[in-house]
Design a protein around this motif. Sequence first.
Motif, PDB file in Angstrom:
ATOM      1  N   CYS A  81     -81.005  52.476  14.220  1.00 57.10           N
ATOM      2  CA  CYS A  81     -80.456  53.309  13.150  1.00 57.10           C
ATOM      3  C   CYS A  81     -79.683  52.402  12.194  1.00 57.10           C
ATOM      4  CB  CYS A  81     -79.534  54.396  13.705  1.00 57.10           C
ATOM      5  SG  CYS A  81     -78.861  55.447  12.389  1.00 57.10           S
ATOM      6  N   CYS A  99     -76.231  53.681  11.232  1.00 54.59           N
ATOM      7  CA  CYS A  99     -75.185  53.326  12.197  1.00 54.59           C
ATOM      8  C   CYS A  99     -74.794  51.862  12.034  1.00 54.59           C
ATOM      9  CB  CYS A  99     -75.663  53.562  13.627  1.00 54.59           C
ATOM     10  SG  CYS A  99     -75.471  55.268  14.197  1.00 54.59           S
ATOM     11  N   HIS A 131     -77.369  60.847  12.159  1.00 51.48           N
ATOM     12  CA  HIS A 131     -77.926  60.356  10.897  1.00 51.48           C
ATOM     13  C   HIS A 131     -79.309  60.918  10.570  1.00 51.48           C
ATOM     14  CE1 HIS A 131     -74.879  56.893  10.937  1.00 51.48           C
ATOM     15  NE2 HIS A 131     -74.679  57.579   9.825  1.00 51.48           N
ATOM     16  N   CYS A 165     -80.349  58.538  13.884  1.00 54.38           N
ATOM     17  CA  CYS A 165     -79.940  58.847  15.257  1.00 54.38           C
ATOM     18  C   CYS A 165     -79.931  60.364  15.485  1.00 54.38           C
ATOM     19  CB  CYS A 165     -78.594  58.206  15.563  1.00 54.38           C
ATOM     20  SG  CYS A 165     -77.303  58.517  14.356  1.00 54.38           S
TER      21      CYS A 165
HETATM   22 ZN   LIG Z   1     -77.031  56.649  13.172  1.00 53.48          ZN
END
Ligand SMILES: [Zn+2]
Length: 118
Positions: free
Chosen positions: A18, A21, A50, A42
Amino acid sequence: MANSEGIDPSAAPPATICLDCEAIDGWWLHLRRCAQCAHIGCCDNSPAQHARLYFAETGHPIMQTFEPGEYWFWNYSTEKFLHGPALAEPTSRPEDQPAPGPRARVPDNWRSLLRSSS
Ligand SMILES: [Zn+2]
Ligand SMILES: [Zn+2]
């Protein structure tokens, strides 16, 4: 039943993590792939969610799990599972890439930090 709206089988993922992230020094539990543009985000149990946020931003409604051995699709708009075509490789994170991940940023108490998926 054909369902090609929101799905582009030729789009290849830019990463197996991700990246959203990565940008905030966050961590994730599981990964989801946008079936339309192959953005990796995610899951809803992850702190930042996300993949769902990306749907909210782009309107791309369909995702496929990016976990090894899993192939299901989910439509955020209808909140239903669906069947989809084979998407461009890679179709999952590498087996040796940990979940949760990335290992260096997953806190010891990660289980208590998971969100419940709605
Ligand atoms: Zn994420
Ligand atoms: Zn997309």
